[in-house]
Structure formats: structure tokens, C-alpha cells
Write a protein that holds these residues in place. Structure first.
Motif, PDB file in Angstrom:
ATOM      1  N   UNK A 173       0.879  -1.211   0.157  1.00  0.00           N
ATOM      2  CA  UNK A 173      -0.082  -0.030   0.107  1.00  0.00           C
ATOM      3  C   UNK A 173       0.800   1.382   0.144  1.00  0.00           C
ATOM      4  N   UNK A 174       1.938   1.340   0.633  1.00  0.00           N
ATOM      5  CA  UNK A 174       2.842   2.313   0.675  1.00  0.00           C
ATOM      6  C   UNK A 174       3.581   2.603  -0.348  1.00  0.00           C
ATOM      7  N   UNK A 175       3.614   1.334  -1.442  1.00  0.00           N
ATOM      8  CA  UNK A 175       4.220   1.691  -2.770  1.00  0.00           C
ATOM      9  C   UNK A 175       3.100   1.896  -3.633  1.00  0.00           C
ATOM     10  N   UNK A 176       2.122   2.274  -3.253  1.00  0.00           N
ATOM     11  CA  UNK A 176       0.938   2.765  -4.335  1.00  0.00           C
ATOM     12  C   UNK A 176       0.260   1.443  -4.971  1.00  0.00           C
ATOM     13  N   UNK A 177       0.442   0.312  -4.413  1.00  0.00           N
ATOM     14  CA  UNK A 177      -0.620  -0.757  -5.300  1.00  0.00           C
ATOM     15  C   UNK A 177      -1.839  -0.624  -4.966  1.00  0.00           C
ATOM     16  N   UNK A 178      -2.928  -1.119  -5.768  1.00  0.00           N
ATOM     17  CA  UNK A 178      -4.015  -1.132  -5.563  1.00  0.00           C
ATOM     18  C   UNK A 178      -4.552  -2.728  -4.925  1.00  0.00           C
ATOM     19  N   UNK A 179      -5.418  -2.890  -4.597  1.00  0.00           N
ATOM     20  CA  UNK A 179      -6.008  -4.105  -4.016  1.00  0.00           C
ATOM     21  C   UNK A 179      -5.720  -5.285  -4.738  1.00  0.00           C
ATOM     22  N   UNK A 180      -5.905  -5.281  -6.240  1.00  0.00           N
ATOM     23  CA  UNK A 180      -5.503  -6.065  -7.234  1.00  0.00           C
ATOM     24  C   UNK A 180      -4.133  -6.502  -7.171  1.00  0.00           C
ATOM     25  N   UNK A 181      -3.357  -5.252  -7.173  1.00  0.00           N
ATOM     26  CA  UNK A 181      -1.847  -5.239  -7.177  1.00  0.00           C
ATOM     27  C   UNK A 181      -1.121  -6.016  -6.060  1.00  0.00           C
ATOM     28  N   UNK A 182      -1.789  -5.779  -5.030  1.00  0.00           N
ATOM     29  CA  UNK A 182      -1.534  -6.463  -3.716  1.00  0.00           C
ATOM     30  C   UNK A 182      -1.611  -7.801  -3.958  1.00  0.00           C
ATOM     31  N   UNK A 183      -2.778  -8.352  -4.481  1.00  0.00           N
ATOM     32  CA  UNK A 183      -3.074  -9.634  -4.670  1.00  0.00           C
ATOM     33  C   UNK A 183      -2.062 -10.197  -5.537  1.00  0.00           C
ATOM     34  N   UNK A 184      -1.922  -9.923  -6.664  1.00  0.00           N
ATOM     35  CA  UNK A 184      -1.099 -10.681  -7.840  1.00  0.00           C
ATOM     36  C   UNK A 184       0.275 -10.275  -7.869  1.00  0.00           C
ATOM     37  N   UNK A 185       0.690  -9.170  -7.063  1.00  0.00           N
ATOM     38  CA  UNK A 185       2.006  -8.898  -7.242  1.00  0.00           C
ATOM     39  C   UNK A 185       2.707  -9.269  -5.607  1.00  0.00           C
ATOM     40  N   UNK A 186       2.077  -9.232  -4.829  1.00  0.00           N
ATOM     41  CA  UNK A 186       2.564  -9.659  -3.280  1.00  0.00           C
ATOM     42  C   UNK A 186       2.149 -11.042  -2.864  1.00  0.00           C
ATOM     43  N   UNK A 187       0.792 -11.119  -2.682  1.00  0.00           N
ATOM     44  CA  UNK A 187       0.401 -12.217  -2.101  1.00  0.00           C
ATOM     45  C   UNK A 187       0.575 -13.831  -2.835  1.00  0.00           C
ATOM     46  N   UNK A 188       0.307 -13.587  -4.480  1.00  0.00           N
ATOM     47  CA  UNK A 188       0.235 -14.728  -5.117  1.00  0.00           C
ATOM     48  C   UNK A 188       1.684 -15.174  -5.350  1.00  0.00           C
ATOM     49  N   UNK A 189       2.625 -14.509  -5.453  1.00  0.00           N
ATOM     50  CA  UNK A 189       4.146 -14.857  -5.629  1.00  0.00           C
ATOM     51  C   UNK A 189       4.523 -15.580  -4.517  1.00  0.00           C
TER      52      UNK A 189
END
Length: 271
Positions: A173-189
């Protein structure tokens, strides 16, 4: 006594017996796929006198196994991918977002879906697919497979997501990711290795399913491989060797997928 060697040998012996019992049918079919009918009937437990590769060619060309093979592969892969995608997104919403009442209701509905036997839904599904004009189309299997596989997928992925620290989401969130960005770029990896066994489970369930495939797809061009195995008995004119070869064809995707993702499966088990 802790130093008793029997305690160390016994678990390995039990495991070896279990593996032998599990692999015996597969090895017998593999062995029979290289034998003639005469050899199979006269000496079913012996090794083939010569490797009869013609059984595989006969099974591939004498029936429409290539078409059935591709039908099963397409339906199973698409259903498993969509199930895993929807299940991952649903699990993220249930475990990481603040929807207390809605999450409980959805969780109970998914739990109820696991209890309902598949056989009790066949007739309602058949009538629904006919009304939607999806009967005898690939979607007649893809949509039910997704629906049937989603509850278990959500529970398995949710259990894994609960172990991921929330600080990683806050950093996203601090990097400006949206909910979908957090899911696919943080959680899924981070959840990559544990998601592989879930995909394998969905794929194998779809690949081996028989009841719905037999009921919802009656046109030959859409027939799947498990249903076609029943027809092979007549099409191959009692050729047991070619029938065993056709069975071995049905195992190819399962073995290949496992060989490709085995490292991820082992990593998920260690995690």
C-alpha cells in the motif's frame, strides 16, 4: 528402546508395501500394453517376449483417442486455471478484508457446498444446461467443474493466506499498489508453491471425472477420455494390449505435470 532397529525399519517397510500396492496396477497395465492378446491371456504376470509398440499406434489411430485426449486436456486445464484464479481472489477477500458478517455467510455456504453430494445435482444441472443451451458444449463441463472445485480450493488457499504477514500488504500500500496489485504482485508470488498442489488437485479431479462427462456430453466430438475408455473395449475388438495402451495415454498429462511442478510441490510440503 530408542536404539531398537525395528522401529526404524518398520515405517519404511510399511511405506514400501504401500507404494508397491499402489504401483502394481499401473505397472501391470504398462507391462500388458506391450504384449499380444495371447500373451496377456496365457501368462498375464510374465514380461512381454518382445515390446509390441504397435499397440500404442493401434490405440492412437484405431480410435479417436487423440481427439478425446485434447478434449479432456482443454476442459481440465481451463477449469483448473479458472477455479484457482477465482478461488485465490475469493480467499483473499475472505481472509484479508473486513467483511465479518458477509465472510461468515460465504464461508458457511462454501462449507455446505462441500457436504452436498455431486450425484444429487446431476438432474438439476442437466435441466439448467439445456435451458441455457449449453448442453453438449465444452461449457457444460467447464462451468460445473469450476463450481464443484471452488469450495475446496477456497478453504485450502484461505488456510495458506492466513500465514502471510499483514506487514507485506502494508508495504504494498505504501508503494501505491491497489487491492488487485497487492493480490497478484505480493500475495500470489508468496503463495506460489502452495498453490501448485491445489491446481494439481483440481486438474486431477477434472481429468478423472466420469459422471457429468458421460451425462452432459453425448456428442462424440466433445467426448472426454474417461468416458471414451468404456467405448474402447468394443472399438478395439477385444484387443487388450491396445486397450492397456489407451489407458497409458490417459496417464501422460498427469505424469508430465507432476514432473514439471514436483519441485514446487516439495517446496510447499516443506513450507
Amino acid at each position: 528402546m530408542k536404539g531398537n532397529p525395528l522401529r526404524r525399519v518398520f515405517p519404511h517397510a510399511v511405506l514400501a508395501i504401500y507404494i508397491g500396492i499402489s504401483l502394481f496396477p499401473l505397472l501391470w497395465v504398462l507391462n500388458s500394453s506391450f504384449k499380444t492378446n495371447k500373451e496377456i491371456i496365457a501368462s498375464p504376470w510374465s514380461l512381454p517376449q518382445e515390446l509390441l509398440v504397435a499397440n500404442y499406434w493401434n490405440a492412437w489411430t484405431g480410435t479417436h483417442i487423440s481427439q478425446y485426449f485434447m478434449n479432456s486436456l482443454f476442459i481440465s486445464v481451463v477449469s483448473a486455471v479458472v477455479t484457482l484464479t477465482l478461488g485465490t481472489a475469493t480467499s483473499y477477500a475472505l481472509t484479508r478484508m473486513k467483511f465479518a458478517r458477509i465472510s461468515k455467510v460465504i464461508g458457511r455456504v462454501l462449507l455446505l457446498a462441500l457436504i452436498v453430494p455431486v450425484g444429487s445435482l446431476l438432474i438439476p444441472l442437466l435441466l439448467l444446461l439445456r435451458d441455457l443451451q449449453l448442453y453438449n458444449t465444452p461449457l457444460a463441463l467447464i462451468l460445473p467443474y469450476i463450481t464443484m472445485g471452488l469450495p475446496l480450493t477456497v478453504f485450502m488457499v484461505s488456510a495458506m493466506m492466513k500465514s502471510i504477514p499483514s506487514e507485506l500488504e502494508e508495504a504494498g500500500i505504501m508503494d501505491g499498489l491497489s487491492i488487485y496489485g497487492i493480490l497478484w504482485r505480493v500475495i500470489v508470488p508468496l503463495a506460489g508453491p502452495p498453490l501448485v498442489p491445489v491446481f494439481m488437485l483440481d486438474f486431477l479431479s477434472n481429468w478423472n471425472e466420469f459422471m457429468m462427462a458421460n451425462l452432459f456430453l453425448t456428442k462424440e466430438k466433445f467426448r472426454t477420455l474417461p468416458v471414451s475408455m468404456v467405448a474402447f473395449y468394443d472399438q478395439l475388438n477385444m484387443n487388450y494390449g491396445s486397450l492397456c495402451a489407451a489407458i497409458m495415454f490417459s496417464l501422460i498429462p498427469v505424469v508430465l505435470i507432476y514432473l514439471i511442478v514436483q519441485k514446487r510441490i516439495i517446496a510447499s510440503v516443506k513450507a
